[in-house]
Design a protein around this motif. Structure first.
Motif, PDB file in Angstrom:
ATOM      1  N   ARG B 117       0.823  -1.202   0.000  1.00 48.90           N
ATOM      2  CA  ARG B 117       0.000   0.000   0.000  1.00 48.90           C
ATOM      3  C   ARG B 117       0.863   1.260   0.000  1.00 48.90           C
ATOM      4  O   ARG B 117       0.360   2.341  -0.249  1.00 48.90           O
ATOM      5  CB  ARG B 117      -0.913   0.035   1.237  1.00 48.90           C
ATOM      6  N   THR B 118       2.112   1.116   0.341  1.00 48.73           N
ATOM      7  CA  THR B 118       2.949   2.303   0.512  1.00 48.73           C
ATOM      8  C   THR B 118       3.930   2.416  -0.648  1.00 48.73           C
ATOM      9  O   THR B 118       4.170   1.469  -1.377  1.00 48.73           O
ATOM     10  CB  THR B 118       3.772   2.197   1.801  1.00 48.73           C
ATOM     11  N   VAL B 121       9.509   6.454   0.461  1.00 51.53           N
ATOM     12  CA  VAL B 121      10.235   6.266   1.697  1.00 51.53           C
ATOM     13  C   VAL B 121       9.364   5.597   2.767  1.00 51.53           C
ATOM     14  O   VAL B 121       9.848   5.099   3.771  1.00 51.53           O
ATOM     15  CB  VAL B 121      10.793   7.619   2.175  1.00 51.53           C
ATOM     16  N   TYR B 122       8.047   5.556   2.548  1.00 46.58           N
ATOM     17  CA  TYR B 122       7.166   4.897   3.505  1.00 46.58           C
ATOM     18  C   TYR B 122       7.409   3.391   3.543  1.00 46.58           C
ATOM     19  O   TYR B 122       7.129   2.738   4.541  1.00 46.58           O
ATOM     20  CB  TYR B 122       5.689   5.144   3.153  1.00 46.58           C
ATOM     21  N   LEU B 125      10.133   2.490   5.931  1.00 48.16           N
ATOM     22  CA  LEU B 125       9.616   2.891   7.239  1.00 48.16           C
ATOM     23  C   LEU B 125       8.652   1.852   7.795  1.00 48.16           C
ATOM     24  O   LEU B 125       8.739   1.441   8.949  1.00 48.16           O
ATOM     25  CB  LEU B 125       8.857   4.196   7.048  1.00 48.16           C
ATOM     26  N   LEU B 126       7.714   1.450   6.966  1.00 45.76           N
ATOM     27  CA  LEU B 126       6.693   0.505   7.416  1.00 45.76           C
ATOM     28  C   LEU B 126       7.311  -0.862   7.684  1.00 45.76           C
ATOM     29  O   LEU B 126       7.033  -1.480   8.720  1.00 45.76           O
ATOM     30  CB  LEU B 126       5.588   0.386   6.366  1.00 45.76           C
TER      31      LEU B 126
END
Lengths: 283, 320
Positions: B117-118, B121-122, B125-126
């Motif tokens: 879903r991301t 840079v997410y 992070l996730l």
């Protein structure tokens, strides 16, 4: 959930807010995901602890922690991150390297024991809140969280600097083109965000205590807050902190060993519907 | 030892030059136990295991443009399950190994469901946050995981007790797994991943289901990370929260980057470089994590294209 636990959740949320707001300020404006933020928290806590023990003053500990962490932030931003500007992934991994370095350095300086920052005389003991006996210090943390929220709100919405920061979040190039030294605004934001991590370290160090893996724990919570709240949004961090803080307390009451799973749930649901977080905007 | 390569090459469509090089590398690797001390054979085994982990990260980073900071956790889940299944539940090592890989795949698919879903840079992070959650659970769930003390179990099958025998088994496994990964990234599916890396919106408008492709890519990469984790359980006969910690993911990513992102086999070079460095450093000081951090910073600043890429750039500059 009893009132006592509710207050525990709220005070933890307040601490998370102080730490995560610094993280999201830097993330929102500079587009830098500073994974060393957790290490800055721990370092700030240790420095605050040392200063507070040496001078016997909690306030001096706070000032020392914030100044020292801002200085580390300066070195990190000007000394290291300048070489990898514009490349998000390299920035992320570089700050991760710095996090490992700082964590190990803290282990060398302060050792592996856990420390608790001494609480000033004034804030010791407890008081009755709606009939529940509750430690004053944790109420103070709650107050600090609210104070930082209001302070940031005023700073961002009612000062020239705040206007520049908000403009920088939206379009840094345009701000620069209109004659503002956006680099300086960037640097200030980085130092300020770092200092908030240092302040959080001192505040958290007095009731969660400081130990070598505390940085990883606080970083996980901060990431969850930012993922839930969305990048660069003050209200987002507030809501995210409340959610994560309350859920974590709820989790600890209901399944003490699997509390981490409880913050994972809302993160999962949220990402399914709003990949950029509750208050995040696509850029 | 050359058998698997020559047999499978018919399917692979490797050029004869690549085939010769691959065969030579495997032969040299297979001869190593005859010249190295048993301690060094242990190191070489470790290089192979972590090379596989780094390759599994490279599938996503190099070919789908998504750098995962949670693969150490997927790797470690497999290690935990293998140790638990053989030690506490009394299963045979092979059943334990299969369960471990299965568990890692399941964890990877959960990670993948969220991570696809991301973007940008997410993603790191996730995956980092998810990996930390696994770490937190392993640390706190003391009844099952043994908490901070970890668990010990004799996982290694009796036939592989000696250092060299185990090394050869791991080498065989690494050869098969490397070949599978190489085929995977060169398959039409792998080409689609590359298309997504280069332009997600273009692939979407061409009618590709981008999230589904990323999901499958992530899960497959998790299988390989799980295999590495299972081998590590047999190598170490021990597991503790540090096996699933962030440092594990970070070391894997560092090995992948040191070897060169998107080079796949460079992962073994990166793994060798980092593990040798770790051992040299550890013989002088206990501050390995500090050195790891510094290495990471230096590579990010000076050699983000990896050691091989850097050397190549330097030599080509000299030639000109």
């Amino acid at each position: 959930m009893s009132l006592f636990q509710l207050l525990n959740g709220l005070t933890f949320a307040a601490l998370l807010f102080v730490v995560a707001s610094g993280f999201t300020l830097i993330f929102g404006l500079l587009r830098i995901v500073n994974l060393a933020h957790g290490a800055l928290y721990l370092f700030g806590g240790y420095i605050g602890y040392s200063v507070a023990v040496k001078t016997g003053s909690f306030v001096l500990g706070g000032i020392g922690a914030m100044a020292a962490i801002a200085a580390i932030g300066f070195v990190l931003d000007q000394g290291l991150l300048r070489f990898v500007r514009g490349n998000e992934l390299r920035q992320v991994l570089l700050t991760l390297g710095v996090a490992f370095f700082l964590n190990d350095l803290a282990l060398v300086i302060w050792g592996g024991d856990s420390f608790t920052v001494p609480i000033p005389e004034m804030l010791r003991g407890g008081t009755r809140v709606f009939g529940t006996f509750y430690p004053i210090y944790r109420l103070f943390v709650l107050g600090m969280g609210i104070f930082v929220f209001i302070g940031l709100w005023v700073l961002l919405n009612h000062t020239r600097l705040g206007a520049l920061i908000r403009a920088g979040v939206d379009d840094a190039e345009m701000v620069e083109a209109s004659g503002v030294n956006i680099r300086r605004v960037f640097l200030f934001t980085f130092l300020f965000g770092s200092a908030l991590a240092g302040l959080g370290g001192l505040m958290g160090g007095a009731f969660l205590s400081l130990y070598p893996s505390a940085d990883a724990e606080i970083l996980t919570f901060s990431l969850a807050v930012v993922i839930i709240g969305g990048r660069g949004s003050l209200v987002g961090v507030g809501v995210g902190s409340l959610l994560v803080g309350l859920l974590n307390t709820l989790g600890q009451v209901m399944f003490p060993e699997l509390a981490y799973f409880v913050i994972f749930g809302p993160m999962a649901v949220l990402l399914a519907f709003r990949p950029l977080g509750l208050f995040g905007r696509a850029t | 030892m050359t058998q698997p390569v020559s047999k499978t090459s018919v399917l692979a469509g490797m050029t004869s030059r690549a085939l010769v090089i691959a065969a030579l590398v495997v032969i040299v690797a297979a001869c190593l136990p005859m010249v190295l001390s048993s301690y060094q054979v242990g190191l070489a085994t470790e290089v192979l295991i972590f090379g596989v982990l780094a390759m599994s990260i490279d599938i996503l980073a190099g070919f789908a443009g998504r750098t995962s900071l949670g693969h150490g956790a997927i790797f470690g889940v497999s290690t935990y399950v293998v140790v638990y299944a053989t030690g506490q539940a009394g299963l045979s090592p092979w059943a334990g190994f299969a369960l471990g890989v299965l568990a890692a795949t399941a964890v990877a698919s959960v990670f993948a469901l969220l991570a696809v879903r991301t973007s940008g840079v997410y993603f790191p992070l996730l995956t980092l946050a998810l990996g930390m959650i696994v770490w937190g659970v392993c640390l706190r769930w003391t009844q099952v995981t043994g908490g901070e003390n970890g668990m010990r179990a004799d996982v290694r099958p009796a036939a592989l007790m000696s250092h060299s025998a185990f090394y050869w088994a791991v080498l065989a496994g690494a050869v098969v797994v490397s070949f599978a990964m190489w085929r995977f990234v060169r398959s039409p599916f792998g080409l689609t991943l590359r298309g997504i890396r280069d332009s997600e919106s273009r692939m979407r408008s061409l009618g590709y289901n981008v999230p589904l492709h990323l999901f499958i890519g992530f899960t497959v990469s998790g299988i390989f990370a799980g295999i590495a984790g299972g081998l590590y359980a047999m190598f170490n006969n021990f597991v503790s929260p540090s096996t699933v910690a962030l440092a594990q993911s970070v070391e894997g990513v560092l090995m992948m980057i040191a070897g060169g992102v998107g080079t796949l086999f460079g992962a073994f070079v990166g793994a060798a470089a980092i593990i040798v460095l770790e051992n040299i450093v550890s013989s002088y000081t206990e501050r390995w994590l500090m050195v790891l951090g510094i290495t990471f910073v230096l590579i990010m600043i000076f050699a983000p294209e990896g050691i091989i890429g850097k050397l190549r750039a330097i030599t080509s500059r000299k030639v000109r």
